[in-house]
Design a protein around this motif. Sequence first.
Motif, PDB file in Angstrom:
ATOM      1  N   ALA A 101     -25.409  37.545-102.853  1.00 57.72           N
ATOM      2  CA  ALA A 101     -25.573  37.909-104.254  1.00 57.72           C
ATOM      3  C   ALA A 101     -25.851  36.653-105.073  1.00 57.72           C
ATOM      4  O   ALA A 101     -25.427  35.557-104.697  1.00 57.72           O
ATOM      5  N   ALA A 102     -26.536  36.818-106.188  1.00 57.41           N
ATOM      6  CA  ALA A 102     -26.941  35.674-107.003  1.00 57.41           C
ATOM      7  C   ALA A 102     -26.599  35.890-108.470  1.00 57.41           C
ATOM      8  O   ALA A 102     -26.591  37.029-108.967  1.00 57.41           O
ATOM      9  N   ARG A 103     -26.331  34.786-109.139  1.00 60.58           N
ATOM     10  CA  ARG A 103     -26.137  34.825-110.581  1.00 60.58           C
ATOM     11  C   ARG A 103     -26.645  33.511-111.165  1.00 60.58           C
ATOM     12  O   ARG A 103     -26.553  32.461-110.515  1.00 60.58           O
ATOM     13  N   VAL A 104     -27.157  33.565-112.371  1.00 59.82           N
ATOM     14  CA  VAL A 104     -27.578  32.357-113.073  1.00 59.82           C
ATOM     15  C   VAL A 104     -26.340  31.731-113.697  1.00 59.82           C
ATOM     16  O   VAL A 104     -25.563  32.400-114.358  1.00 59.82           O
ATOM     17  N   GLY A 105     -26.133  30.454-113.445  1.00 54.62           N
ATOM     18  CA  GLY A 105     -24.982  29.785-114.028  1.00 54.62           C
ATOM     19  C   GLY A 105     -23.968  29.365-112.995  1.00 54.62           C
ATOM     20  O   GLY A 105     -24.284  29.072-111.849  1.00 54.62           O
ATOM     21  N   LEU A 106     -22.709  29.350-113.400  1.00 58.57           N
ATOM     22  CA  LEU A 106     -21.640  28.827-112.558  1.00 58.57           C
ATOM     23  C   LEU A 106     -21.288  29.788-111.432  1.00 58.57           C
ATOM     24  O   LEU A 106     -21.592  30.978-111.480  1.00 58.57           O
ATOM     25  N   CYS A 107     -20.609  29.253-110.442  1.00 57.99           N
ATOM     26  CA  CYS A 107     -20.154  30.066-109.312  1.00 57.99           C
ATOM     27  C   CYS A 107     -19.105  31.067-109.761  1.00 57.99           C
ATOM     28  O   CYS A 107     -18.396  30.869-110.746  1.00 57.99           O
ATOM     29  N   ALA A 108     -18.975  32.132-108.974  1.00 57.75           N
ATOM     30  CA  ALA A 108     -17.972  33.155-109.229  1.00 57.75           C
ATOM     31  C   ALA A 108     -17.596  33.802-107.909  1.00 57.75           C
ATOM     32  O   ALA A 108     -18.350  33.722-106.937  1.00 57.75           O
ATOM     33  N   LEU A 109     -16.426  34.424-107.864  1.00 55.89           N
ATOM     34  CA  LEU A 109     -16.038  35.190-106.690  1.00 55.89           C
ATOM     35  C   LEU A 109     -15.849  36.661-107.021  1.00 55.89           C
ATOM     36  O   LEU A 109     -15.608  37.463-106.120  1.00 55.89           O
ATOM     37  N   LYS A 110     -15.944  37.017-108.308  1.00 61.89           N
ATOM     38  CA  LYS A 110     -15.791  38.410-108.684  1.00 61.89           C
ATOM     39  C   LYS A 110     -17.127  39.122-108.489  1.00 61.89           C
ATOM     40  O   LYS A 110     -18.145  38.727-109.080  1.00 61.89           O
ATOM     41  N   PRO A 111     -17.165  40.155-107.657  1.00 58.42           N
ATOM     42  CA  PRO A 111     -18.444  40.815-107.361  1.00 58.42           C
ATOM     43  C   PRO A 111     -19.202  41.259-108.615  1.00 58.42           C
ATOM     44  O   PRO A 111     -20.444  41.183-108.644  1.00 58.42           O
ATOM     45  N   SER A 112     -18.504  41.691-109.650  1.00 60.49           N
ATOM     46  CA  SER A 112     -19.171  42.188-110.854  1.00 60.49           C
ATOM     47  C   SER A 112     -19.883  41.080-111.632  1.00 60.49           C
ATOM     48  O   SER A 112     -20.664  41.365-112.546  1.00 60.49           O
ATOM     49  N   ASP A 113     -19.661  39.821-111.284  1.00 58.83           N
ATOM     50  CA  ASP A 113     -20.320  38.704-111.958  1.00 58.83           C
ATOM     51  C   ASP A 113     -21.731  38.445-111.439  1.00 58.83           C
ATOM     52  O   ASP A 113     -22.462  37.653-112.016  1.00 58.83           O
ATOM     53  N   PHE A 114     -22.100  39.094-110.341  1.00 61.45           N
ATOM     54  CA  PHE A 114     -23.406  38.852-109.740  1.00 61.45           C
ATOM     55  C   PHE A 114     -24.406  39.914-110.174  1.00 61.45           C
ATOM     56  O   PHE A 114     -24.080  41.098-110.225  1.00 61.45           O
ATOM     57  N   GLY A 115     -25.649  39.470-110.443  1.00 64.04           N
ATOM     58  CA  GLY A 115     -26.647  40.400-110.945  1.00 64.04           C
ATOM     59  C   GLY A 115     -27.683  40.824-109.928  1.00 64.04           C
ATOM     60  O   GLY A 115     -28.323  41.862-110.083  1.00 64.04           O
ATOM     61  N   SER A 116     -27.870  40.034-108.864  1.00 64.54           N
ATOM     62  CA  SER A 116     -28.862  40.357-107.838  1.00 64.54           C
ATOM     63  C   SER A 116     -28.160  40.446-106.500  1.00 64.54           C
ATOM     64  O   SER A 116     -27.314  39.609-106.181  1.00 64.54           O
ATOM     65  N   TRP A 117     -28.569  41.440-105.717  1.00 66.38           N
ATOM     66  CA  TRP A 117     -27.889  41.699-104.441  1.00 66.38           C
ATOM     67  C   TRP A 117     -28.896  41.948-103.332  1.00 66.38           C
ATOM     68  O   TRP A 117     -29.963  42.527-103.553  1.00 66.38           O
ATOM     69  N   GLY A 118     -28.512  41.526-102.114  1.00 65.66           N
ATOM     70  CA  GLY A 118     -29.242  41.929-100.930  1.00 65.66           C
ATOM     71  C   GLY A 118     -28.698  43.248-100.420  1.00 65.66           C
ATOM     72  O   GLY A 118     -27.790  43.842-101.025  1.00 65.66           O
ATOM     73  N   ARG A 119     -29.242  43.711 -99.301  1.00 66.91           N
ATOM     74  CA  ARG A 119     -28.832  45.003 -98.749  1.00 66.91           C
ATOM     75  C   ARG A 119     -27.661  44.886 -97.791  1.00 66.91           C
ATOM     76  O   ARG A 119     -27.084  45.899 -97.389  1.00 66.91           O
ATOM     77  N   GLY A 120     -27.322  43.674 -97.368  1.00 64.10           N
ATOM     78  CA  GLY A 120     -26.155  43.472 -96.540  1.00 64.10           C
ATOM     79  C   GLY A 120     -26.460  43.388 -95.051  1.00 64.10           C
ATOM     80  O   GLY A 120     -27.496  43.860 -94.572  1.00 64.10           O
ATOM     81  N   THR A 121     -25.545  42.756 -94.318  1.00 61.47           N
ATOM     82  CA  THR A 121     -25.626  42.672 -92.863  1.00 61.47           C
ATOM     83  C   THR A 121     -24.226  42.951 -92.304  1.00 61.47           C
ATOM     84  O   THR A 121     -23.231  42.476 -92.843  1.00 61.47           O
ATOM     85  N   GLN A 122     -24.165  43.743 -91.242  1.00 62.60           N
ATOM     86  CA  GLN A 122     -22.884  44.170 -90.680  1.00 62.60           C
ATOM     87  C   GLN A 122     -22.308  43.084 -89.778  1.00 62.60           C
ATOM     88  O   GLN A 122     -22.993  42.560 -88.889  1.00 62.60           O
ATOM     89  N   VAL A 123     -21.032  42.790 -89.995  1.00 61.13           N
ATOM     90  CA  VAL A 123     -20.281  41.890 -89.122  1.00 61.13           C
ATOM     91  C   VAL A 123     -19.104  42.684 -88.562  1.00 61.13           C
ATOM     92  O   VAL A 123     -18.324  43.264 -89.315  1.00 61.13           O
ATOM     93  N   THR A 124     -19.009  42.725 -87.241  1.00 65.22           N
ATOM     94  CA  THR A 124     -17.919  43.430 -86.583  1.00 65.22           C
ATOM     95  C   THR A 124     -17.196  42.477 -85.648  1.00 65.22           C
ATOM     96  O   THR A 124     -17.822  41.874 -84.764  1.00 65.22           O
ATOM     97  N   VAL A 125     -15.905  42.316 -85.871  1.00 66.22           N
ATOM     98  CA  VAL A 125     -15.089  41.432 -85.045  1.00 66.22           C
ATOM     99  C   VAL A 125     -14.135  42.310 -84.240  1.00 66.22           C
ATOM    100  O   VAL A 125     -13.211  42.920 -84.785  1.00 66.22           O
ATOM    101  N   SER A 126     -14.392  42.384 -82.952  1.00 71.36           N
ATOM    102  CA  SER A 126     -13.628  43.295 -82.109  1.00 71.36           C
ATOM    103  C   SER A 126     -13.702  42.852 -80.658  1.00 71.36           C
ATOM    104  O   SER A 126     -14.717  42.296 -80.223  1.00 71.36           O
ATOM    105  N   SER A 127     -12.627  43.100 -79.931  1.00 67.75           N
ATOM    106  CA  SER A 127     -12.632  42.806 -78.493  1.00 67.75           C
ATOM    107  C   SER A 127     -13.037  44.040 -77.696  1.00 67.75           C
ATOM    108  O   SER A 127     -13.123  43.983 -76.474  1.00 67.75           O
TER     109      SER A 127
END
Length: 127
Positions: A101-127
């Motif tokens: 996700a991207a935002r103009v300006g300072l860094c953030a960790l709150k998802p609602s602070d981001f204005g542009s998003w990708g579609r995502g990639t799945q990460v699965t951690v399992s034995s």
Amino acid sequence: QLQLVESGGGLVQPGGSLRLSCAASGFTWHYYLDHYAIGWVRQAPGKEREGVSCINGSGGSTNYADSVKGRFTISRDNAKNTVYLQMNSLKPEDTGVYYCAARVGLCALKPSDFGSWGRGTQVTVSS
């Protein structure tokens, strides 16, 4: 319009590593990648989105969620228009869809602070 495409997800055993990539394109003439702070946000099944890490435009400042500090490293290569998330010592609780996700300006960790998003990639951690 800024476009973000994630890659690098997959299935990995606990303790393993993955490197995610976020390729950016579609810049306007006066805004290049170094104007944007880029974050990684994940969403586990049945849970809300959680900010994982963020890097500022120049790459000189980074933020991490407490749950991933010491295990994940975010970096960027503005010449390649790409941001990376190196994930080591993966745990089952790291499983989820990881979004860039991207935002103009300072860094953030709150998802609602981001204005542009990708579609995502799945990460699965399992034995």
